[in-house]
Design a protein around this motif. Structure first.
Motif, PDB file in Angstrom:
ATOM      1  N   GLY A 185       0.835  -1.190   0.000  1.00 56.84           N
ATOM      2  CA  GLY A 185       0.000   0.000   0.000  1.00 56.84           C
ATOM      3  C   GLY A 185       0.869   1.238   0.000  1.00 56.84           C
ATOM      4  N   TRP A 186       0.215   2.401   0.059  1.00 57.33           N
ATOM      5  CA  TRP A 186       0.935   3.652   0.196  1.00 57.33           C
ATOM      6  C   TRP A 186       0.865   4.086   1.661  1.00 57.33           C
ATOM      7  CZ3 TRP A 186      -1.160   8.198   2.058  1.00 57.33           C
ATOM      8  CH2 TRP A 186      -2.553   8.259   2.139  1.00 57.33           C
ATOM      9  N   GLY A 187       1.746   4.994   2.065  1.00 57.54           N
ATOM     10  CA  GLY A 187       1.718   5.496   3.429  1.00 57.54           C
ATOM     11  C   GLY A 187       2.598   6.710   3.582  1.00 57.54           C
ATOM     12  N   MET A 188       2.465   7.373   4.734  1.00 56.59           N
ATOM     13  CA  MET A 188       3.249   8.562   5.045  1.00 56.59           C
ATOM     14  C   MET A 188       4.538   8.132   5.739  1.00 56.59           C
ATOM     15  SD  MET A 188       1.058  10.811   3.932  1.00 56.59           S
ATOM     16  CE  MET A 188       1.921  12.297   4.413  1.00 56.59           C
ATOM     17  N   MET A 189       5.689   8.496   5.149  1.00 57.19           N
ATOM     18  CA  MET A 189       6.986   8.154   5.726  1.00 57.19           C
ATOM     19  C   MET A 189       7.809   9.413   5.952  1.00 57.19           C
ATOM     20  SD  MET A 189       8.135   4.621   3.793  1.00 57.19           S
ATOM     21  CE  MET A 189       9.565   4.452   4.899  1.00 57.19           C
ATOM     22  N   PRO A 190       8.664   9.431   6.984  1.00 56.58           N
ATOM     23  CA  PRO A 190       9.496  10.609   7.238  1.00 56.58           C
ATOM     24  C   PRO A 190      10.429  10.889   6.074  1.00 56.58           C
ATOM     25  CG  PRO A 190       9.499   9.137   9.140  1.00 56.58           C
ATOM     26  CD  PRO A 190       8.854   8.387   8.015  1.00 56.58           C
ATOM     27  N   GLU A 191      10.501  12.144   5.680  1.00 56.52           N
ATOM     28  CA  GLU A 191      11.367  12.533   4.567  1.00 56.52           C
ATOM     29  C   GLU A 191      12.815  12.167   4.853  1.00 56.52           C
ATOM     30  OE1 GLU A 191      11.678  16.486   1.817  1.00 56.52           O
ATOM     31  OE2 GLU A 191      11.894  16.765   3.982  1.00 56.52           O
ATOM     32  N   ILE A 192      13.256  12.300   6.106  1.00 55.38           N
ATOM     33  CA  ILE A 192      14.658  12.017   6.429  1.00 55.38           C
ATOM     34  C   ILE A 192      14.978  10.526   6.346  1.00 55.38           C
ATOM     35  CG2 ILE A 192      14.942  14.064   7.865  1.00 55.38           C
ATOM     36  CD1 ILE A 192      14.555  12.369  10.315  1.00 55.38           C
ATOM     37  N   GLU A 193      13.953   9.686   6.224  1.00 55.06           N
ATOM     38  CA  GLU A 193      14.184   8.242   6.124  1.00 55.06           C
ATOM     39  C   GLU A 193      14.272   7.762   4.680  1.00 55.06           C
ATOM     40  OE1 GLU A 193      12.015   4.012   7.411  1.00 55.06           O
ATOM     41  OE2 GLU A 193      11.166   5.917   8.063  1.00 55.06           O
ATOM     42  N   ILE A 194      13.662   8.475   3.745  1.00 56.50           N
ATOM     43  CA  ILE A 194      13.454   7.903   2.410  1.00 56.50           C
ATOM     44  C   ILE A 194      14.201   8.640   1.308  1.00 56.50           C
ATOM     45  CG2 ILE A 194      11.220   6.898   2.988  1.00 56.50           C
ATOM     46  CD1 ILE A 194       9.894   9.333   1.668  1.00 56.50           C
ATOM     47  N   GLY A 195      15.200   9.460   1.666  1.00 56.38           N
ATOM     48  CA  GLY A 195      15.923  10.199   0.638  1.00 56.38           C
ATOM     49  C   GLY A 195      16.522   9.288  -0.420  1.00 56.38           C
ATOM     50  N   GLU A 196      17.192   8.210  -0.005  1.00 58.59           N
ATOM     51  CA  GLU A 196      17.809   7.298  -0.968  1.00 58.59           C
ATOM     52  C   GLU A 196      16.756   6.565  -1.791  1.00 58.59           C
ATOM     53  OE1 GLU A 196      20.637   4.674   0.702  1.00 58.59           O
ATOM     54  OE2 GLU A 196      21.898   6.271   1.546  1.00 58.59           O
ATOM     55  N   ASP A 197      15.627   6.209  -1.192  1.00 63.44           N
ATOM     56  CA  ASP A 197      14.548   5.554  -1.942  1.00 63.44           C
ATOM     57  C   ASP A 197      14.050   6.441  -3.073  1.00 63.44           C
ATOM     58  OD1 ASP A 197      13.692   2.949  -0.406  1.00 63.44           O
ATOM     59  OD2 ASP A 197      13.965   4.452   1.153  1.00 63.44           O
ATOM     60  N   LEU A 198      13.897   7.734  -2.778  1.00 62.37           N
ATOM     61  CA  LEU A 198      13.411   8.658  -3.809  1.00 62.37           C
ATOM     62  C   LEU A 198      14.462   8.873  -4.888  1.00 62.37           C
ATOM     63  CD1 LEU A 198      11.642  11.314  -1.537  1.00 62.37           C
ATOM     64  CD2 LEU A 198      10.577   9.460  -2.833  1.00 62.37           C
ATOM     65  N   ARG A 201      16.846   6.706  -5.817  1.00 66.08           N
ATOM     66  CA  ARG A 201      16.961   5.486  -6.630  1.00 66.08           C
ATOM     67  C   ARG A 201      15.691   5.186  -7.406  1.00 66.08           C
ATOM     68  NH1 ARG A 201      19.152   3.182  -1.728  1.00 66.08           N
ATOM     69  NH2 ARG A 201      17.156   2.072  -1.510  1.00 66.08           N
ATOM     70  N   GLY A 202      14.590   5.770  -7.009  1.00 70.08           N
ATOM     71  CA  GLY A 202      13.326   5.503  -7.687  1.00 70.08           C
ATOM     72  C   GLY A 202      12.601   4.278  -7.168  1.00 70.08           C
ATOM     73  N   THR A 203      13.034   3.735  -6.020  1.00 66.85           N
ATOM     74  CA  THR A 203      12.316   2.582  -5.453  1.00 66.85           C
ATOM     75  C   THR A 203      11.010   3.014  -4.796  1.00 66.85           C
ATOM     76  OG1 THR A 203      13.667   2.787  -3.456  1.00 66.85           O
ATOM     77  CG2 THR A 203      14.380   1.194  -5.112  1.00 66.85           C
ATOM     78  N   LEU A 204      10.920   4.288  -4.433  1.00 64.13           N
ATOM     79  CA  LEU A 204       9.674   4.875  -3.958  1.00 64.13           C
ATOM     80  C   LEU A 204       9.436   6.179  -4.700  1.00 64.13           C
ATOM     81  CD1 LEU A 204       9.878   4.464  -0.046  1.00 64.13           C
ATOM     82  CD2 LEU A 204       8.523   3.085  -1.643  1.00 64.13           C
ATOM     83  N   ARG A 205       8.176   6.561  -4.806  1.00 62.23           N
ATOM     84  CA  ARG A 205       7.828   7.850  -5.402  1.00 62.23           C
ATOM     85  C   ARG A 205       6.698   8.460  -4.593  1.00 62.23           C
ATOM     86  NH1 ARG A 205       3.824   7.824 -10.352  1.00 62.23           N
ATOM     87  NH2 ARG A 205       3.127   9.545  -9.026  1.00 62.23           N
ATOM     88  N   THR A 206       6.604   9.790  -4.631  1.00 62.08           N
ATOM     89  CA  THR A 206       5.524  10.467  -3.926  1.00 62.08           C
ATOM     90  C   THR A 206       4.240  10.391  -4.741  1.00 62.08           C
ATOM     91  OG1 THR A 206       6.153  12.588  -4.900  1.00 62.08           O
ATOM     92  CG2 THR A 206       7.083  12.038  -2.738  1.00 62.08           C
TER      93      THR A 206
END
Length: 293
Positions: A235-248, A250-255
């Protein structure tokens, strides 16, 4: 002037810590009758009940103030012992703190580690919107909270802003948000929620509809596993920006949409009458909070 003895205050704190008059009596090495006498004397001094007559017993507002007083006495006694016996190895002061899961998972642990050499820490994990009750009751000496107004007997300091972004995997977005994350899509796309106290996802959803949206929900009450559930496409969810910088990156997560965010301002609240140990932990946590906005 209200005359409360330290013995009476410690007795009330022992009842709450151990769950009953009998257990408090065993802990304090006195009889249950002595416990009852101390509580009656305490209520006579205060002029009102300090306990709710229920099972298990609870604290009235006055009782919460007395338990905070007892806990503060413990901290001040440790400071005094260190001052009077500077040549003796100091005992490590015990401190109970309330910290929300996301802060503990992303930034706060570094501050606690920096302060851990001189104290013994017990961390109670509670949502930042609900942590103050443990502070008011005397169960904890300090808390990270989303409430700026100081609780009774406490001081409040701003730590910074935790920014949360609504994110999902590219594959999830292609399946559920092909035409964009509009209200119609958000009403049916599965969402990951930490627990039933977690309101972050609903805050985001309220932007898109006058009526509450009720999409399918998965509850995942652990910070690491919450993120993994999103990364695995549940599913989708709200995650802390300071946790997901590398995910964004690399493209493994998107907003879900550009400039989509929910900001939560965090505060450090602690007992006004603290101690050297509590001041040291507070300083370390504030230093670690420099990573926040």
């Amino acid at each position: 002037m209200i005359d409360i003895s330290p013995e009476q205050a410690r007795t009330l704190a022992a009842i709450m810590a151990h769950g009953s008059f009998d257990a408090a009596a065993a802990h304090l090495s006195v009889t249950p009758s002595a416990i009852s006498q101390r509580i009656r004397a305490l209520e006579a001094a205060v002029g009102r009940p300090v306990l709710t007559r229920a099972r298990p017993a609870g604290l009235t507002e006055s009782g919460q103030a007395v338990v905070r007083f007892a806990r503060q006495l413990e901290l001040l006694s440790a400071d005094l012992a260190e001052e009077l016996q500077p040549d003796q190895p100091p005992d490590r002061t015990r401190l109970t703190l309330v910290i929300n899961s996301d802060s503990l998972h992303t930034w706060a642990l570094a501050g606690l580690a920096a302060a851990s050499g001189t104290v013994q820490l017990e961390i109670l994990r509670e949502d930042q919107e609900h942590s103050l009750e443990l502070l008011r009751s005397g169960a904890a000496a300090a808390a990270i909270t989303a409430t700026a107004k100081p609780a009774a007997g406490c001081i409040s300091r701003r730590l910074g802003v935790m920014r949360y972004l609504p994110v999902c995997t590219p594959a999830f977005a292609a399946t559920w948000f092909g035409a964009g994350a509009a209200a119609e899509a958000l009403a049916t796309a599965p969402v990951i929620v930490f627990d039933r106290k977690d309101d972050l996802q609903d805050r985001y959803l309220r932007r898109f509809s006058r009526k509450p949206l009720q999409p399918p929900r998965h509850y995942v009450p652990a910070a690491h596993e919450f993120g993994e559930a999103i990364r695995l496409g549940m599913g989708w969810g709200m995650m802390p920006e300071i946790e997901i910088g590398e995910d964004l990156t690399r493209g493994t997560l998107r907003t879900l949409s550009p400039r989509a965010q929910v900001d939560v301002t965090l505060y450090w609240q602690q007992w006004r009458r603290g101690s050297a140990a509590l001041a040291g932990v507070a300083g370390a946590v504030q230093t670690a909070a420099a990573v926040l906005r």
